[in-house]
Design a protein around this motif. Structure first.
Motif, PDB file in Angstrom:
ATOM      1  N   MET A 114     -17.959 -21.249  -5.183  1.00 49.85           N
ATOM      2  CA  MET A 114     -17.278 -20.584  -6.290  1.00 49.85           C
ATOM      3  C   MET A 114     -15.987 -19.920  -5.826  1.00 49.85           C
ATOM      4  SD  MET A 114     -20.595 -18.902  -8.196  1.00 49.85           S
ATOM      5  CE  MET A 114     -19.640 -18.217  -9.555  1.00 49.85           C
ATOM      6  N   ILE A 115     -16.014 -19.311  -4.634  1.00 54.64           N
ATOM      7  CA  ILE A 115     -14.796 -18.681  -4.104  1.00 54.64           C
ATOM      8  C   ILE A 115     -13.706 -19.733  -3.895  1.00 54.64           C
ATOM      9  CG2 ILE A 115     -13.836 -17.607  -2.037  1.00 54.64           C
ATOM     10  CD1 ILE A 115     -15.141 -15.602  -3.790  1.00 54.64           C
ATOM     11  N   ALA A 116     -14.098 -20.891  -3.361  1.00 52.86           N
ATOM     12  CA  ALA A 116     -13.109 -21.948  -3.121  1.00 52.86           C
ATOM     13  C   ALA A 116     -12.480 -22.416  -4.428  1.00 52.86           C
ATOM     14  CB  ALA A 116     -13.778 -23.120  -2.399  1.00 52.86           C
ATOM     15  N   VAL A 117     -13.293 -22.577  -5.474  1.00 58.00           N
ATOM     16  CA  VAL A 117     -12.770 -23.027  -6.771  1.00 58.00           C
ATOM     17  C   VAL A 117     -11.856 -21.963  -7.370  1.00 58.00           C
ATOM     18  CG1 VAL A 117     -13.408 -23.631  -9.137  1.00 58.00           C
ATOM     19  CG2 VAL A 117     -14.706 -24.570  -7.216  1.00 58.00           C
ATOM     20  N   LEU A 118     -12.274 -20.687  -7.304  1.00 54.97           N
ATOM     21  CA  LEU A 118     -11.464 -19.618  -7.879  1.00 54.97           C
ATOM     22  C   LEU A 118     -10.123 -19.472  -7.158  1.00 54.97           C
ATOM     23  CD1 LEU A 118     -14.300 -16.980  -8.359  1.00 54.97           C
ATOM     24  CD2 LEU A 118     -13.019 -18.096 -10.189  1.00 54.97           C
TER      25      LEU A 118
ATOM     26  N   LEU B 288     -17.115 -14.024 -14.853  1.00 55.54           N
ATOM     27  CA  LEU B 288     -17.956 -13.804 -13.674  1.00 55.54           C
ATOM     28  C   LEU B 288     -18.982 -12.702 -13.915  1.00 55.54           C
ATOM     29  CD1 LEU B 288     -15.299 -14.056 -10.818  1.00 55.54           C
ATOM     30  CD2 LEU B 288     -17.093 -15.698 -11.367  1.00 55.54           C
ATOM     31  N   VAL B 289     -18.541 -11.588 -14.502  1.00 51.83           N
ATOM     32  CA  VAL B 289     -19.475 -10.486 -14.754  1.00 51.83           C
ATOM     33  C   VAL B 289     -20.528 -10.901 -15.779  1.00 51.83           C
ATOM     34  CG1 VAL B 289     -19.685  -8.152 -15.665  1.00 51.83           C
ATOM     35  CG2 VAL B 289     -17.811  -8.713 -14.113  1.00 51.83           C
ATOM     36  N   GLY B 290     -20.091 -11.588 -16.856  1.00 53.46           N
ATOM     37  CA  GLY B 290     -21.052 -12.028 -17.864  1.00 53.46           C
ATOM     38  C   GLY B 290     -22.066 -13.004 -17.307  1.00 53.46           C
ATOM     39  N   ALA B 291     -21.595 -13.973 -16.521  1.00 54.31           N
ATOM     40  CA  ALA B 291     -22.516 -14.934 -15.924  1.00 54.31           C
ATOM     41  C   ALA B 291     -23.480 -14.252 -14.958  1.00 54.31           C
ATOM     42  CB  ALA B 291     -21.725 -16.022 -15.202  1.00 54.31           C
ATOM     43  N   GLY B 292     -22.973 -13.268 -14.192  1.00 54.29           N
ATOM     44  CA  GLY B 292     -23.852 -12.560 -13.271  1.00 54.29           C
ATOM     45  C   GLY B 292     -24.930 -11.765 -13.977  1.00 54.29           C
ATOM     46  N   LEU B 293     -24.548 -11.092 -15.055  1.00 54.01           N
ATOM     47  CA  LEU B 293     -25.545 -10.313 -15.800  1.00 54.01           C
ATOM     48  C   LEU B 293     -26.579 -11.222 -16.443  1.00 54.01           C
ATOM     49  CD1 LEU B 293     -23.259  -7.615 -17.485  1.00 54.01           C
ATOM     50  CD2 LEU B 293     -24.788  -7.328 -15.531  1.00 54.01           C
TER      51      LEU B 293
ATOM     52  N   ALA C 257      -6.098 -20.133  -8.550  1.00 54.56           N
ATOM     53  CA  ALA C 257      -5.270 -18.930  -8.639  1.00 54.56           C
ATOM     54  C   ALA C 257      -3.784 -19.289  -8.631  1.00 54.56           C
ATOM     55  CB  ALA C 257      -5.591 -17.993  -7.485  1.00 54.56           C
ATOM     56  N   ARG C 258      -2.994 -18.432  -9.256  1.00 54.52           N
ATOM     57  CA  ARG C 258      -1.545 -18.618  -9.276  1.00 54.52           C
ATOM     58  C   ARG C 258      -0.939 -18.206  -7.934  1.00 54.52           C
ATOM     59  NH1 ARG C 258      -2.712 -15.469 -13.510  1.00 54.52           N
ATOM     60  NH2 ARG C 258      -1.579 -13.731 -12.527  1.00 54.52           N
ATOM     61  N   PRO C 259       0.177 -18.752  -7.564  1.00 54.38           N
ATOM     62  CA  PRO C 259       0.832 -18.328  -6.317  1.00 54.38           C
ATOM     63  C   PRO C 259       1.144 -16.829  -6.341  1.00 54.38           C
ATOM     64  CG  PRO C 259       1.801 -20.361  -7.126  1.00 54.38           C
ATOM     65  CD  PRO C 259       0.892 -19.874  -8.214  1.00 54.38           C
ATOM     66  N   GLY C 260       0.769 -16.145  -5.286  1.00 55.57           N
ATOM     67  CA  GLY C 260       1.030 -14.717  -5.191  1.00 55.57           C
ATOM     68  C   GLY C 260       0.060 -13.837  -5.969  1.00 55.57           C
ATOM     69  N   GLN C 261      -0.943 -14.426  -6.615  1.00 55.56           N
ATOM     70  CA  GLN C 261      -1.898 -13.626  -7.397  1.00 55.56           C
ATOM     71  C   GLN C 261      -2.750 -12.777  -6.458  1.00 55.56           C
ATOM     72  OE1 GLN C 261      -4.345 -15.948 -10.049  1.00 55.56           O
ATOM     73  NE2 GLN C 261      -5.733 -14.225 -10.508  1.00 55.56           N
ATOM     74  N   ALA C 262      -2.866 -11.504  -6.763  1.00 57.25           N
ATOM     75  CA  ALA C 262      -3.630 -10.581  -5.922  1.00 57.25           C
ATOM     76  C   ALA C 262      -4.846  -9.990  -6.630  1.00 57.25           C
ATOM     77  CB  ALA C 262      -2.732  -9.437  -5.437  1.00 57.25           C
ATOM     78  N   ARG C 263      -4.955 -10.181  -7.944  1.00 62.06           N
ATOM     79  CA  ARG C 263      -6.077  -9.635  -8.710  1.00 62.06           C
ATOM     80  C   ARG C 263      -6.679 -10.721  -9.587  1.00 62.06           C
ATOM     81  NH1 ARG C 263      -6.367  -4.087  -8.925  1.00 62.06           N
ATOM     82  NH2 ARG C 263      -4.615  -2.963  -7.982  1.00 62.06           N
ATOM     83  N   PRO C 264      -8.001 -10.700  -9.795  1.00 57.86           N
ATOM     84  CA  PRO C 264      -8.602 -11.653 -10.729  1.00 57.86           C
ATOM     85  C   PRO C 264      -8.084 -11.432 -12.141  1.00 57.86           C
ATOM     86  CG  PRO C 264     -10.264 -10.616  -9.343  1.00 57.86           C
ATOM     87  CD  PRO C 264      -8.995  -9.855  -9.126  1.00 57.86           C
ATOM     88  N   GLY C 265      -7.910 -12.518 -12.884  1.00 60.25           N
ATOM     89  CA  GLY C 265      -7.470 -12.405 -14.262  1.00 60.25           C
ATOM     90  C   GLY C 265      -8.551 -11.834 -15.156  1.00 60.25           C
TER      91      GLY C 265
END
Length: 355
Positions: A29-33, A52-57, A37-45
């Protein structure tokens, strides 16, 4: 640097998922995310965060639901349903006997009135819940228990506005009724409670509430007279128990303690996983009663002395509603952590023996 920061934050979000899921799929999942990601992206959208939170819950809920299908939960629920039904039947029986048996310590104008249909229905209803649960009819028992919960909502619920003190005082009984109904709704083999308890423990669970009820009513009908011809009479009082001498008071206390101890021993001698879960099922009621006696003690006293209704603020109602489920969930988590720790210790010992 931004890629490493983004990966670290994605891993924080994935921590919502159960450990078993992360152990298998986290790296993928980390590899896919990171690839999306956009170039230079530092935070999850925002969308990734919500997904991710909904699926985890949802995954944790599925894992939690599967956990409640364990035999230990079914056994604990079956025993708890019967135990709570017996306690509620005894409580309803005491209320009924308070109407039927005259209290000689009170003058005639202050004595109770005859019981009504609701008083009889409460006793008959919870007795029927206990009998049908023990007879191997869990669906009938659960239906009767939920009917008792609905009856409280119909008869007592409207008093939230004009009789909040009475409603709050009856909340522990409502919580017990909900626990009994929910416990009897858990799927379990027929006659599971008698099989788990055995004849001696079952006899103790039945005898405990009956003996306590008999002692309380005996104390009430033999309490010292409110007024006698020879003049005032002295008496001893201890948490509602009244007698002419302290010795009699302590005899009553010893009898009530023995009845409670019989029930506690019957539950404490069950298998450890079962008794842990029984404690988790009953803990919300104990914590709710403690909150009412402590956090709302000042409100209750003020309501009595002010002579008019003092409504609870919304925050207090929210507290009363949330305390039981939060206590239950905390108990479930503690039991799972405890048993997972015991399992890991057992595995470590087994590995040491193999070496």
């Amino acid at each position: 640097m931004s890629a490493a920061e983004l990966e670290r934050r994605y891993r924080r979000l994935l921590a919502v998922h159960p450990w078993e899921h992360r152990r298998t799929y986290e790296e993928e999942m980390i590899a896919v995310l990171l690839a999306d990601a956009r170039p230079g992206q530092a935070r999850p959208g925002f969308r990734d965060t919500v997904d991710l939170v909904g699926a985890g819950l949802r995954a944790r809920l599925r894992v939690g639901a599967r956990g409640f299908t364990e035999p230990a939960w079914a056994d604990a629920a079956a025993v708890t349903g019967v135990l709570v039904a017996l306690v509620l039947c005894a409580a309803a029986g005491r209320n009924l006997l308070d109407h039927l048996l005259v209290d000689p310590s009170l003058p005639p104008p202050m004595r109770g009135v005859a019981p009504d249909v609701v008083d009889w229905l409460r006793v008959a209803g919870w007795a029927a819940v206990a009998v049908t649960a023990l007879a191997g009819l869990p669906r009938v028992a659960a239906g009767l228990a939920w009917a008792g919960v609905a009856g409280w909502a119909v008869l007592v619920g409207p008093g939230v506005v004009d009789q909040p003190t009475y409603v709050v005082d009856t909340l522990p009984q409502l919580a017990l009724a909900v626990v009994a109904a929910a416990a009897l709704t858990v799927p379990a083999p027929p006659r599971r409670a008698p099989a788990v308890l055995g004849s001696r423990r079952l006899a103790a669970l039945v005898a405990g509430p009956v003996v306590a009820l008999a002692l309380l009513e005996l104390n009430r009908v033999t309490s010292p007279l409110f007024e006698v011809r020879e003049g005032p009479t002295s008496y001893q009082s201890f948490y509602g128990l009244e007698a002419r001498t302290g010795l009699v008071i302590w005899l009553y206390v010893a009898g009530l303690a023995a009845a409670a101890l019989a029930v506690l021993v019957a539950v404490a001698t069950l298998a450890a996983p079962v008794r842990r879960r029984i404690a988790v099922l009953l803990a919300p009621v104990a914590v709710l009663a403690l909150v009412i006696d402590t956090a709302l003690a000042g409100w209750s006293v003020s309501t009595v002395h002010m002579g008019h209704v003092i409504p609870l603020v919304p925050a207090q109602w929210v507290m009363l509603v949330l305390v039981p489920p939060v206590t239950f969930l905390a108990g479930v988590l503690l039991v799972r952590r405890r048993e997972e720790t015991l399992r890991m210790v057992a595995l470590g010992r087994a590995a040491d023996r193999e070496r």
